[in-house]
Every structure is written in structure tokens, then in C-alpha cells.
Design a protein around this motif. Structure first.
Motif, short mmCIF file in Angstrom:
data_model
loop_
_atom_site.label_atom_id
_atom_site.label_comp_id
_atom_site.label_asym_id
_atom_site.label_seq_id
_atom_site.Cartn_x
_atom_site.Cartn_y
_atom_site.Cartn_z
N GLU A 81 0.84 -1.19 0.00
CA GLU A 81 0.00 0.00 0.00
C GLU A 81 0.88 1.25 0.00
OE1 GLU A 81 -2.84 -0.11 3.15
OE2 GLU A 81 -4.04 -1.70 2.20
N LEU A 82 0.62 2.15 -0.94
CA LEU A 82 1.40 3.38 -1.03
C LEU A 82 1.11 4.29 0.16
CD1 LEU A 82 1.00 4.17 -4.84
CD2 LEU A 82 3.00 3.21 -3.69
N THR A 83 -0.15 4.40 0.53
CA THR A 83 -0.58 5.14 1.72
C THR A 83 -1.75 4.37 2.32
OG1 THR A 83 -2.34 6.55 0.82
CG2 THR A 83 -0.06 7.28 0.44
N PRO A 84 -2.10 4.65 3.56
CA PRO A 84 -3.25 3.95 4.13
C PRO A 84 -4.55 4.20 3.39
CG PRO A 84 -1.94 4.96 5.87
CD PRO A 84 -1.40 5.48 4.56
N ARG A 85 -4.70 5.40 2.82
CA ARG A 85 -5.98 5.80 2.24
C ARG A 85 -6.03 5.71 0.72
NH1 ARG A 85 -5.86 10.77 6.28
NH2 ARG A 85 -6.87 9.80 8.08
N LEU A 86 -4.90 5.56 0.08
CA LEU A 86 -4.89 5.63 -1.38
C LEU A 86 -3.68 4.92 -1.95
CD1 LEU A 86 -5.88 6.92 -4.12
CD2 LEU A 86 -4.41 8.86 -3.56
N GLY A 87 -3.91 4.05 -2.93
CA GLY A 87 -2.82 3.54 -3.74
C GLY A 87 -2.21 2.24 -3.27
N THR A 88 -1.96 1.37 -4.24
CA THR A 88 -1.27 0.09 -4.02
C THR A 88 -0.26 -0.10 -5.14
OG1 THR A 88 -3.24 -0.88 -2.99
CG2 THR A 88 -1.57 -2.41 -3.81
N GLU A 89 0.93 -0.58 -4.81
CA GLU A 89 1.95 -0.89 -5.81
C GLU A 89 2.13 -2.39 -5.90
OE1 GLU A 89 6.71 -0.11 -6.41
OE2 GLU A 89 5.42 1.62 -6.01
N VAL A 90 2.12 -2.91 -7.14
CA VAL A 90 2.15 -4.35 -7.37
C VAL A 90 3.35 -4.70 -8.24
CG1 VAL A 90 0.88 -6.33 -8.32
CG2 VAL A 90 -0.37 -4.47 -7.18
N HIS A 91 4.05 -5.77 -7.88
CA HIS A 91 5.13 -6.33 -8.68
C HIS A 91 4.81 -7.80 -8.97
CE1 HIS A 91 8.23 -3.09 -7.97
NE2 HIS A 91 7.36 -2.82 -7.00
N GLY A 92 5.30 -8.28 -10.12
CA GLY A 92 5.25 -9.70 -10.40
C GLY A 92 4.05 -10.17 -11.19
N ILE A 93 3.20 -9.25 -11.67
CA ILE A 93 2.04 -9.61 -12.48
C ILE A 93 2.20 -8.99 -13.86
CG2 ILE A 93 -0.44 -9.18 -12.80
CD1 ILE A 93 -0.82 -9.45 -9.85
N ASN A 94 1.90 -9.77 -14.89
CA ASN A 94 1.88 -9.26 -16.26
C ASN A 94 0.45 -8.88 -16.61
OD1 ASN A 94 2.07 -8.69 -18.97
ND2 ASN A 94 3.12 -10.58 -19.53
N LEU A 95 0.17 -7.59 -16.61
CA LEU A 95 -1.19 -7.13 -16.90
C LEU A 95 -1.69 -7.62 -18.25
CD1 LEU A 95 -1.20 -3.36 -15.80
CD2 LEU A 95 -2.50 -5.22 -14.77
N ALA A 96 -0.79 -7.70 -19.21
CA ALA A 96 -1.19 -8.06 -20.57
C ALA A 96 -1.77 -9.46 -20.65
CB ALA A 96 0.01 -7.94 -21.52
N GLU A 97 -1.47 -10.30 -19.67
CA GLU A 97 -1.92 -11.69 -19.69
C GLU A 97 -3.16 -11.93 -18.83
OE1 GLU A 97 -0.75 -13.96 -21.65
OE2 GLU A 97 0.80 -12.64 -22.47
N LEU A 98 -3.72 -10.90 -18.21
CA LEU A 98 -4.91 -11.10 -17.39
C LEU A 98 -6.10 -11.48 -18.26
CD1 LEU A 98 -4.82 -8.16 -14.80
CD2 LEU A 98 -3.89 -10.48 -14.59
N ASP A 99 -6.86 -12.50 -17.83
CA ASP A 99 -8.06 -12.88 -18.57
C ASP A 99 -9.23 -12.01 -18.13
OD1 ASP A 99 -8.92 -13.86 -16.11
OD2 ASP A 99 -8.59 -15.97 -16.63
N SER A 100 -10.39 -12.25 -18.69
CA SER A 100 -11.55 -11.40 -18.44
C SER A 100 -11.92 -11.35 -16.96
CB SER A 100 -12.74 -11.90 -19.26
OG SER A 100 -13.89 -11.13 -19.01
N GLY A 101 -11.91 -12.51 -16.30
CA GLY A 101 -12.25 -12.54 -14.88
C GLY A 101 -11.26 -11.77 -14.04
N ALA A 102 -9.97 -11.88 -14.37
CA ALA A 102 -8.95 -11.15 -13.63
C ALA A 102 -9.07 -9.64 -13.86
CB ALA A 102 -7.56 -11.64 -14.02
N ARG A 103 -9.47 -9.25 -15.06
CA ARG A 103 -9.67 -7.82 -15.33
C ARG A 103 -10.85 -7.28 -14.50
NH1 ARG A 103 -8.53 -7.02 -21.88
NH2 ARG A 103 -6.63 -8.28 -21.93
#
Length: 368
Positions: A81-103
Motif C-alpha cells: 500500500e502506497l498510503t493507508p488511504r490511497l494507492g497500491t503498488e504491485v510487482h510480479g504480475i503481467n497485466l497483458a496476460e490477465l483474462d476477463s475474470g482477472a480484469r
């Protein structure tokens, strides 16, 4: 339907000066050695009719029925979490490969956190504009900006651009700050929802983006004042933006006639049910039904509150391969133009699906 409104404006928006004209366009200059030359700003003279209303089906609602609505994060190597109230940073996921359910799950996570930042997304960025359109269409009808540059043949891809010779960003020349908080094209009848943005080229340092949670800025106010704000609506206008382009700046193109629409001052998210402040300096012009001084003072107070609420804000420092996804309904943001002296290129692309007409937090509030 869109409404044209005769208005007495709140204090006029800042004077915006660009350093380029319609004749000074990056696609007219040699960029043979630039990897993303095919995505440089193009300003077609095509004209578009007014946007027609449509029924928006929010993908986040579908994710609520999933056994694990955060399953798309299961393979991530880091979720912070970037801050308690706003924002999350994610590593290790390839957005381009997300299927419909993951989107769908991603849409729900962004609705809950306001902003989700994904690092190391070179595969996503390098798949090009056809992929960008396919990606964005999952989340809503793609918005075509009435004045901005876009890659040739792809008006659905909104571009920001600045280099040593030209700029097509809005830049405040007569202010002590480049910070101008806004929610993208909030003047539309159905403004954007889940928005995707990334940089194709960036300065070595600087050019960050600020975000703020409009859910949190609202919660900071007193219950009595919030109750009053729920009864109010405000005019959001695209007229000044269009007139600025008509003057020859920012490419000098207006592809669709500007609109003004009335939105609730406090809106409700269709998936989470959370309430959010929905005014911004760039496009909100006045509060409907109030005297000019009343409207000006309330809006000035709200703008100052948004500006100064550092405890509700997050600052995104861009790195190559970063993709930021935010919910335009419950956040505001501002670019930071602090890199101009370096003469470096900053070239970004935005995929902007539209969402529902803003839902008033107060049931039965009339939007006219």
C-alpha cells in the motif's frame, strides 16, 4: 442529455500558455531513432458528433460474485500500500496476460484503493495501440478526447507530450505552481471510470504525478457540511478547453463541440457505495442555484482542501515499464511539470473508458 448552461463563473481558471503552435507538431519532425515514433501526437481534422448516452456495465460488479475477488493478485511477488488511504503498488504480475475474470477483479481492486500501480509492464506497453483499445474496451466505452493529440489512426488513445522543442500539455505560466488538480474530462455526461496511463518516454527525474482520494477528502469534512454538500450540484464545462485549442494552442484542433453538464457535488460509487467529492479546479465552474459569492466561496474552500490535504495524497514516481490504473470517479490527480529545464521528452498514453453518469449521494437529487 447534455445541457448548455448560461453561467456566472467562479474565479476563472488559470491562464494556460503553451510553447508550440499547430504548425509545430512532433510528428512533423524526424524521430527515426525513437522507439515509439508511431505513437507520437497526431492532430487529425476529423469531426465527431456529440457523444450519445449509453448503459455502462461496471466490471467490478461482476467481481463481487467471485469466490476470491483478489485472486488476480495471487501470483504477485509484492503488494504494498502506497498510503493507508490511497494507492497500491504491485510487482510480479503481467497485466497483458490477465483474462476477463482477472480484469474484473482488477476493476474492483481499483475501485477500493483508488489507484493501483503496476511495475515492470514492458510487455503491456510494447503491445501497441490495438492492444490498448482491446484492454480499455473491457472496462467501458472508449472516450475520444475532443482536443488532444493521439497516435495516427487511433483517436481513442489520449496522449500527453513534451520535449525540448514542443509541448502539448496544459502548462500554467503565470502561477507559482504547476499543480492543477482535476478529474479527467469531468464535463462529459458520462465521465471516465477505470483509467489506464503509462509513459513511453520520461525524464531521468521529475514528471511525477500526484493523486488524491476524493473519498478521504470528503470524510475529513464535518457531517453537517457533508449533508449540505449532498444537496448541491455543479456545472462542469469543456468550453475553456475547446477555446484554448481554437486559439491555436495544443494542436489547434476541436474535433467535437464542447459540452457542459451538471453533476452532483458528492457522487456515489456504483460498486463500493462509497461517497466521493466530485469537484475540480480545471472543469468545475459553479454550484447550481447559489449566488455567485456563495458558489465561489464554497468551491474555493473545497479546492483549497483538496490542494492541502497531503494526508489524502500519494505521489507516483514513474519508472520505465510502469502502468498506473486509477478510478477517475473517486480520485483527482495532477501532473508535476518540474523537468522543463532538462529538455527531456515526456510522452504518455492514456486509455480512458467512460462510466456511468455520476450517481448522486443524495437519493432523488435532480441533475438539472
Amino acid at each position: 442529455m447534455s445541457q448548455t448552461i448560461t453561467e456566472t463563473q467562479v474565479a476563472p481558471p488559470p491562464t494556460l500558455i503553451l510553447k508550440t503552435t499547430a504548425e509545430d507538431k512532433p510528428e512533423d519532425k524526424p524521430h527515426d531513432d525513437y522507439r515509439y515514433a508511431n505513437l507520437l501526437p497526431h492532430f487529425s481534422s476529423d469531426q465527431y458528433p456529440p457523444l450519445a448516452p449509453f448503459t455502462h456495465a461496471d466490471p467490478g460488479l461482476r467481481a463481487l460474485d467471485h469466490p476470491n475477488p483478489r485472486a488476480f493478485l495471487d501470483t504477485a511477488t509484492s503488494v504494498v500500500e502506497l498510503t493507508p488511504r490511497l494507492g497500491t503498488e504491485v510487482h510480479g504480475i503481467n497485466l497483458a496476460e490477465l483474462d476477463s475474470g482477472a480484469r474484473d477483479e482488477l476493476a474492483l481492486e481499483v475501485a477500493r484503493r483508488g489507484l493501483v500501480v503496476f511495475r515492470d509492464q514492458h510487455d503491456f506497453i510494447d503491445r501497441g495501440p490495438d492492444f490498448y483499445k482491446n484492454w480499455g474496451s473491457h472496462f467501458g466505452r472508449l472516450h475520444v478526447h475532443p482536443t488532444s493529440g493521439h497516435p495516427a489512426g487511433y483517436p481513442e488513445i489520449h496522449l500527453v507530450y513534451r520535449d525540448a522543442n514542443s509541448t502539448f500539455n496544459f502548462e500554467v505560466s503565470d502561477s507559482i505552481t504547476s499543480t492543477v488538480w482535476h478529474s479527467d474530462v469531468s464535463y462529459e455526461l458520462q465521465p471516465p471510470g477505470l483509467t489506464t496511463f503509462f509513459l513511453l518516454s520520461q525524464p531521468e527525474t521529475g514528471g511525477d504525478t500526484l493523486f488524491t482520494s476524493q473519498v478521504s477528502t470528503l470524510k475529513k469534512l464535518s457531517p453537517q457540511f457533508i449533508a449540505f454538500l449532498r444537496t448541491l450540484t455543479a456545472v462542469h464545462s469543456g468550453v475553456e478547453q475547446a477555446n484554448f485549442s481554437r486559439s491555436g494552442k495544443r494542436g489547434g484542433i476541436v474535433r467535437r463541440e464542447p459540452v457542459e453538464n451538471i453533476h452532483p457535488v458528492i457522487r456515489k460509487h456504483p460498486v463500493t457505495g462509497e461517497e466521493a467529492l466530485y469537484v475540480n479546479r480545471q472543469f468545475t465552474r459553479r454550484i447550481v442555484g447559489l449566488k455567485r459569492e456563495e458558489s465561489e466561496n464554497i468551491l474555493k474552500f473545497l479546492y483549497d482542501h483538496i490542494d492541502k490535504s497531503g494526508d489524502n495524497q500519494a505521489r507516483l514516481k514513474w519508472r520505465p515499464g510502469t502502468v498506473a490504473i486509477w478510478d477517475n470517479r473517486i480520485t483527482a490527480h495532477s501532473a508535476i511539470v518540474d523537468y522543463s529545464d532538462s529538455k527531456e521528452r515526456r510522452h504518455g498514453a492514456r486509455i480512458t473508458p467512460q462510466a456511468e453518469r455520476p450517481i448522486p449521494a443524495l437519493d432523488g437529487l435532480q441533475l438539472n
